[in-house]
Design an enzyme around this catalytic site. Structure first.
Site, mmCIF file in Angstrom:
data_model
loop_
_atom_site.group_PDB
_atom_site.id
_atom_site.type_symbol
_atom_site.label_atom_id
_atom_site.label_comp_id
_atom_site.label_asym_id
_atom_site.label_seq_id
_atom_site.Cartn_x
_atom_site.Cartn_y
_atom_site.Cartn_z
ATOM 1 N N LYS A 52 64.242 25.788 22.031
ATOM 2 C CA LYS A 52 64.925 24.825 22.904
ATOM 3 C C LYS A 52 66.439 24.993 22.816
ATOM 4 O O LYS A 52 67.146 24.870 23.821
ATOM 5 C CB LYS A 52 64.524 23.402 22.521
ATOM 6 C CG LYS A 52 65.280 22.323 23.288
ATOM 7 C CD LYS A 52 64.821 20.928 22.910
ATOM 8 C CE LYS A 52 65.630 19.884 23.685
ATOM 9 N NZ LYS A 52 65.140 18.509 23.475
ATOM 10 N N HIS A 105 32.772 52.445 42.100
ATOM 11 C CA HIS A 105 33.428 51.318 42.768
ATOM 12 C C HIS A 105 32.706 50.011 42.473
ATOM 13 O O HIS A 105 32.391 49.239 43.386
ATOM 14 C CB HIS A 105 33.539 51.568 44.266
ATOM 15 C CG HIS A 105 34.278 52.821 44.626
ATOM 16 N ND1 HIS A 105 35.502 53.140 44.079
ATOM 17 C CD2 HIS A 105 33.946 53.864 45.446
ATOM 18 C CE1 HIS A 105 35.900 54.309 44.565
ATOM 19 N NE2 HIS A 105 34.976 54.770 45.377
#
Length: 510
Positions: free
Chosen positions: A133, A269
């Site tokens: 922070k 595929h």
């Protein structure tokens, strides 16, 4: 200048601390970190001595103190902060190096719930978040790989630049977020669809590109290490592509359907073009390849038994993109090495029934602005199937139907699969009409389909699809049932003297 070091992972700790000390930084530390520094003869002060408060509750409370969090959150450039720091005898802390209790590793080791709870870090995340922070004033580092970069910046500039501080700030918040996600996943294991979903995903590799060269892509592992595709070890071959990984996962998921027998799957595929089971792995692979040799060229192979030399010799006869197996024998590895571009992956144990393991896994897919989550499609017992025709299937037909049903769930909807008890004969999927899927599969299978069983991933909405199945010479059909025209379809099956089974469960795949 004060640096606080408190790490579970001691990699790189000593050279990092030594470098900070040489640059004039005063070091604070705790527990095992402090012992490591003293063993290396690096001066460091115990946090308890710095705060004037002893560690309490068996070490659960060490750093939760105003002199620590005040030092991390202080803004020396703000006058009111300087006044309060002086009034309370608090010194600013400029660097925080923390990584957290090894919660994931403890859980992976099979520890008890009490042990897991005890390894939930509290002080560490609190310090990391405080420092992150306040990244304008504090440099927080959670990854030992960043120690050299931080030292280099300090040596060259005497300070840490804004760019590096902000980079480490983001990394710190991601570190604590992933840690909290791991804890939440462990504690919420019986809640697969929580109101707020947090996923602990760690990048394992950056791919050359995504589905197409203009798309960036990476691989992330989710949760604990497991015998799944994302955690597989690549033994050889070219770098894996995004499409390779999708195909490999499709092949691996399907081969796990056949735990009782050696099995081989060939995928192109994400669609199976060859599937076989049998007694000997080499023979099984050859049969799977023979289903559609043209499609197998350049395909992906998965086997559910350790890959042996005989099977490896058969595999290298055909150009393939990748092979995945539970393990690879040394003899097989030597043979596969002759195809140096062939990607070979080891996953681990593959013998558990998918229904026992896959339902605990989740499938995640993205949509615009959101995420879809669902349980994996686990198999259901064939004992729940119901014969709906006048003629019951023979044992041979039932076995073929079970095989076809295991395959069809891995073919895109609308999906049809024809099979014998041990071999995929033909399939078709991704069609907008179920009858079209049957016709395509019939063209692929030809005369081989006589006497086969056909599986449909969803019900036949009209009898025309069933009529097309009968025209192939198939003698048994398995489908979910549930159409408003079920009676019409059953009547058609009886006309063709087909045996038909209803499963009561569909297997859409989109």
């Amino acid at each position: 200048m004060i640096a606080l070091l408190s790490v579970s992972n001691k990699d790189g700790l000593v050279p990092f601390a030594s470098g900070l000390h040489a640059l004039g930084w005063k070091l604070l530390s705790t527990g095992g970190t402090l012992a490591s520094l003293h063993d290396a003869q690096i001066p460091a002060t115990k946090v308890a001595a710095h705060t004037g408060s002893p560690e309490i509750l068996g070490g659960r409370v060490k750093t939760l103190h105003p002199k620590i969090h005040g030092g991390l959150l202080a803004r020396p450039h703000v006058e009111s902060d300087r006044i309060e720091l002086a009034a309370n005898g608090i010194d600013p802390i400029g660097i925080l190096a923390v990584n957290l209790y090894p919660f994931r590793e403890v859980v992976d080791s099979g520890a008890s719930r009490d042990e897991a709870i005890e390894n939930i870090d509290i002080g560490g995340p609190a310090m990391i978040r405080a420092a992150a922070k306040n990244a304008d004033c504090v440099t927080v580092v959670v990854d030992p790989a960043d120690y050299p970069l931080l030292l280099q910046e300090l040596e060259q500039r005497g300070t840490v630049g804004k760019s590096l501080r902000q980079h480490l700030q983001v990394k710190a918040f991601r570190h604590t977020a992933a840690y909290d996600a791991a804890v939440a996943a462990y504690l919420g294991v019986d809640e697969p669809l929580p109101f707020e979903l947090t996923i602990e995903a760690r990048r394992s590799s950056v791919l050359r590109y995504g589905e197409n060269p203009h798309q960036r892509a990476a691989v992330y592992t989710v949760g604990a290490k497991s015998p799944t595709l994302a955690w597989a070890k690549q033994l050889q071959g070219k770098e894996l592509s995004y499409n390779n990984l999708l195909d490999l996962d499709s092949a691996w998921s399907l081969v796990l359907e056949f735990a009782e027998q050696p099995a081989s799957v060939i995928v192109k595929h994400t669609t199976p073009c060859g599937v076989a089971v049998g007694d000997q792995l080499e023979d099984v692979f050859r049969k799977a390849r023979a289903v559609d040799e043209q499609s197998a060229f350049g395909g992906i192979v998965a086997v559910n038994r350790p890959l042996d030399a005989l099977t490896a010799s058969a595999i290298v006869e055909t150009f393939l993109e990748a092979v995945v197996a539970p393990s690879v024998t040394l003899e097989a590895a030597a043979i596969l090495a002759g195809k140096r571009n062939l990607r070979v992956l080891e996953v681990g144990s593959a013998l558990a029934k998918p229904g026992a393991t896959m339902r605990s896994q989740m499938d995640y897919r993205s949509i615009g602005g959101g995420l879809l989550a669902m349980e994996r499609d686990a198999v259901e017992p064939v004992s729940n199937w119901r014969t709906v025709t006048k003629r019951s299937p023979t044992s041979q037909e039932r076995a073929a139907a079970a095989f076809a049903w295991s395959v069809v769930k891995h073919v895109k909807s609308n999906a049809i699969a024809f099979a014998s008890p041990s071999l995929l004969l033909a399939q078709a999927g991704g069609q907008t009409s179920r009858v079209e899927a049957v016709k395509i599969a019939a063209e692929r299978g030809g005369s081989r389909l006589a006497g086969s069983a056909a599986a449909s991933d969803a019900f036949f909405p009209f009898r025309d699809g069933l009529d097309a199945v009968a025209a192939t010479g198939a003698t048994c059909v398995v489908q979910p049932g549930g159409s408003v025209r079920d009676e019409e379809v059953i009547a058609a099956a009886n006309e063709h003297k087909l045996a038909m089974l209803f499963t009561g469960i569909r297997h859409f795949r989109h």
